[in-house]
Design an enzyme around this catalytic site. Structure first.
Site, PDB file in Angstrom:
ATOM      1  N   ALA A   1       0.823  -1.214   0.000  1.00 42.70           N
ATOM      2  CA  ALA A   1       0.000   0.000   0.000  1.00 42.70           C
ATOM      3  C   ALA A   1       0.856   1.262   0.000  1.00 42.70           C
ATOM      4  O   ALA A   1       0.362   2.343  -0.287  1.00 42.70           O
ATOM      5  CB  ALA A   1      -0.925   0.007   1.205  1.00 42.70           C
TER       6      ALA A   1
ATOM      7  N   LYS B   1     -24.419  -7.496   1.741  1.00 50.17           N
ATOM      8  CA  LYS B   1     -25.148  -7.567   0.460  1.00 50.17           C
ATOM      9  C   LYS B   1     -26.608  -7.138   0.609  1.00 50.17           C
ATOM     10  O   LYS B   1     -27.161  -6.487  -0.268  1.00 50.17           O
ATOM     11  CB  LYS B   1     -25.066  -8.979  -0.115  1.00 50.17           C
ATOM     12  CG  LYS B   1     -25.655 -10.038   0.806  1.00 50.17           C
ATOM     13  CD  LYS B   1     -24.910 -11.352   0.749  1.00 50.17           C
ATOM     14  CE  LYS B   1     -23.660 -11.284   1.592  1.00 50.17           C
ATOM     15  NZ  LYS B   1     -23.080 -12.565   2.005  1.00 50.17           N
TER      16      LYS B   1
ATOM     17  N   GLU C   1     -16.605  -5.411  -2.310  1.00 51.12           N
ATOM     18  CA  GLU C   1     -16.143  -6.684  -2.888  1.00 51.12           C
ATOM     19  C   GLU C   1     -16.611  -7.880  -2.067  1.00 51.12           C
ATOM     20  O   GLU C   1     -16.996  -8.916  -2.616  1.00 51.12           O
ATOM     21  CB  GLU C   1     -14.616  -6.679  -2.985  1.00 51.12           C
ATOM     22  CG  GLU C   1     -14.029  -7.880  -3.693  1.00 51.12           C
ATOM     23  CD  GLU C   1     -14.443  -7.953  -5.160  1.00 51.12           C
ATOM     24  OE1 GLU C   1     -15.381  -8.732  -5.442  1.00 51.12           O
ATOM     25  OE2 GLU C   1     -13.858  -7.250  -6.006  1.00 51.12           O
TER      26      GLU C   1
ATOM     27  N   LYS D   1     -26.895 -10.510  -4.207  1.00 51.26           N
ATOM     28  CA  LYS D   1     -25.607 -10.424  -4.915  1.00 51.26           C
ATOM     29  C   LYS D   1     -25.832 -10.141  -6.394  1.00 51.26           C
ATOM     30  O   LYS D   1     -25.143  -9.318  -6.998  1.00 51.26           O
ATOM     31  CB  LYS D   1     -24.833 -11.734  -4.733  1.00 51.26           C
ATOM     32  CG  LYS D   1     -24.496 -12.027  -3.271  1.00 51.26           C
ATOM     33  CD  LYS D   1     -23.934 -13.439  -3.104  1.00 51.26           C
ATOM     34  CE  LYS D   1     -23.795 -13.816  -1.640  1.00 51.26           C
ATOM     35  NZ  LYS D   1     -23.496 -15.246  -1.444  1.00 51.26           N
TER      36      LYS D   1
END
Lengths: 427, 427
Positions: free
Chosen positions: B34, B106, B130, B206
């Protein structure tokens, strides 16, 4: 950031024209997703001829280096190919001129990637290379970003569609390597220098790039153990199938206690595994991480559309402002890995021709035992002329022990010719 | 940007603790990738108890909203679950307080995603999710970034591992749905409210998220046609196998001339397709784009490690400075799609019980013909009691025509009970 992102495309072959096609056809979609227009300002290729799309609004440069130096280009797209010469000169010029670089050139990056990454970072620019590995599959992104929280344990896969086509076709049609090679060549499935495909070189370039990302090491193509598919026979394909395996040109990269092991070689994989079932010209890459477990990615490994799709993924990232170092961490922090070539034990498949003599099989078994290699399964078939084919699947052993056994075979006086030895990779 | 990225984690269940584990274990790797340290500054959960890792250096908040408001938190990670109540309050509070949000939720995003995306953009913050789709598979990233140059033509897949486990186990062990359901429940494979799994709701959430990204539309869970797996019988599984198919709970999203079609329902897929061969609790998503063709992604759809891996992918993107709108383009530009429910024709599998009467089969065939449905294959089996099972595979037809045929069956006087009708999806 609503200024257009201005692309200069060097190379107008199938991939370059694929990129032009997407930019022209999907202008609205790209602008909506990027938050800014994506435009082509200049192109360069060897000859100005009709390529089926209107290029008249783009500046033309005969010299790709001149394209790299144009002030109206933000991102240079290198889809020329070749690991030296114009592609290298262009890439260096682009970075030196303060442009970001999107490259589909696996050979160039596998050989000069470290130097280019350092050059990019010195200029505060980035290099992206999704299109260099496995065509349309977003594998570089998945590894570098999607699995960024993982210690990567192994990367493996089928990364050359032409080789996979040849091996699959041999099996399906019962043809010899030479026959299918000639067929594939005639169909235009092979590179101008076919050894790049069948020698595993092209796939080896891709593996070296993935390994660098996976393990934070300097890309080391010279450290890839390369074996092509030229020695795979239809007999081996049949016998492997008989034992529950398929033969694939498999790339494997793994960090071991002894160093980085990178292999691109024909291997046996269990017939029920996703890799074994991969058809024709498709690619498949398996990523293994300590948190995620195993991720499998499959898709078209070549072709104008898929490769242009990968180029555009990089372009869109740049348009959205995504920027990080070429191999996922600063070039100066990439370690120089020691190349390990025989660190990870595996079972092996052996095929040898045994003379029709009393005690012949015992001599082979003894040679294996003396080398410390133990037998899992063995089959002897009917004699053909004076020799009988013998198949052996070993238990897990090191390549060193196996090579010892192979050299002992030579002294038995009962093994005809060179035995075939193929690794069985667990997937 | 070498300041640490400071995380506040709301929810310390398996996923939350999975994230803590990665941050603690991989601190050096994460910082190298990172370009800055990734640190946890605060956590929140319902109870302070021993969870196996040292949390003593993190501030504790009983109230997740208080966590969202802490000045020492840059990114709020929501791994609490639930589409209303605390998770929603926390998410809104985080955005209002100017934090980026990483969510594994979700249900929340499928129902309130548009409002949350608008709230994020009003504050100049981003939401990443994600982990909300297909566990460890980087599918949101692949679709939103890797295929950003593509017009997406179809998204489909198996997105609920528990349902896939149940269907696979029914087939392998020859057990009834009820038997395997009880087994899976006892093994803890199902949600506290199992209808979320077996009713297709979780997978439907989803699918709705992927559809929004794929087609640039406002997330529309209410528009998903939902059919669970409760009506799938072992007979259907066996008969489908006999005809060369397997039954999967398949989500399909496709833009049609009539609107956005989103379906989550048991479908037949060809036995040789990758989807058909997906084992147990695994997920597989197929992405189809106009440039790339077909990409297949496979991996673990749930579990602490895989889900935490996905959360960390989002965290690492934020740490590297990647920022773009929640669904890939500004929330205000997402179109409100009309829901289409029967736009795309397909072949169907029909199973019905036919009375043992002369002309019975002719009446069924006539009913199909009158509805405009033509027969591809038909099989009649031996009578059991007074009825004979009949299997029919139709040619491509619309769901409307099929429903017409089904209602005509009811008036023939020879069809016993309700016929089973399952779509056959081309993959």
């Amino acid at each position: 950031m609503t200024d257009p992102l201005r692309l200069g495309i060097a190379g107008l072959g199938t991939v370059g024209m694929g990129v032009v096609g997407i930019v022209q056809r999907q202008a609205d979609l790209l602008a909506a997703r990027a938050g800014r227009p994506i435009v082509i300002t200049a192109v360069s290729a060897r000859s100005q001829r009709d390529r089926g799309l209107d290029l008249s609004s783009y500046a033309w440069e005969d010299d790709p280096v001149a394209l790299a130096n144009r002030p109206d280009v933000d991102v240079v797209i290198e889809v020329m190919g070749g690991h030296d010469g114009p592609a290298k000169a262009l890439s260096e010029a682009a970075l030196a001129a303060g442009k970001d670089l999107v490259s589909a050139n696996k050979a160039l990056l596998a050989i000069h990637g470290q130097a280019l990454a350092e050059a990019a970072e010195a200029q505060g620019r980035v290099i992206r290379f999704e299109a260099a590995v496995a065509g349309g599959i977003p594998v570089v992104k998945s590894l570098m970003e999607g699995l960024a929280g993982n210690g990567i344990t192994r990367v493996l896969g089928v990364m050359n569609g032409s080789c996979n086509y040849i091996l699959t076709r041999m099996e399906d049609a019962g043809l010899s390597y030479a026959e299918v090679f000639a067929e594939a060549d005639a169909l235009g499935y092979l590179e101008a220098d076919p050894e790049l495909d069948v020698g595993g070189i092209d796939a080896g370039h891709k593996l070296a790039l993935l390994a660098a990302v996976a393990f934070g090491t300097q890309v080391d193509f010279a450290g890839v153990v390369l074996e092509g598919i030229g020695s795979v026979t239809i007999e081996d394909i049949r016998q492997a199938a008989d034992m529950g395996y398929r033969i694939k040109l498999l790339g494997v990269a793994q960090m071991t206690g002894r160093g980085l092991e990178q292999r691109m070689q024909p291997c046996l994989v269990p017939a029920g595994s996703p890799l074994a079932q991969l058809p024709g010209g498709t690619n498949m890459v398996v990523l293994e991480g300590d948190a995620v477990g195993q991720i499998v990615l499959r898709g078209p490994g070549a072709g104008a559309g898929p490769t242009a799709s990968a180029v555009m993924a990089d372009v869109m990232d740049l348009a959205r402002g995504t920027r990080y170092p070429t191999f996922g961490q600063p070039a100066a922090s990439l370690r120089r890995a020691r190349a390990a070539t025989a660190a990870i034990p595996a079972p092996y498949y052996l095929r040898l021709q045994l003379l029709d003599k009393p005690g012949a099989l015992a001599k082979v078994a003894t040679a294996l035992g003396d080398a410390g290699v133990s037998i899992d399964r063995m089959r002897q078939y009917d004699h053909v002329d004076a020799a009988a084919p013998v198949l052996i699947v070993t238990h897990r052993t090191t390549r060193t022990a196996l090579d010892d056994a192979l050299s002992r075979f030579a002294t038995t006086g009962v093994v005809v010719g060179s035995p075939v030895a193929l690794r069985i990779e667990a997937v």
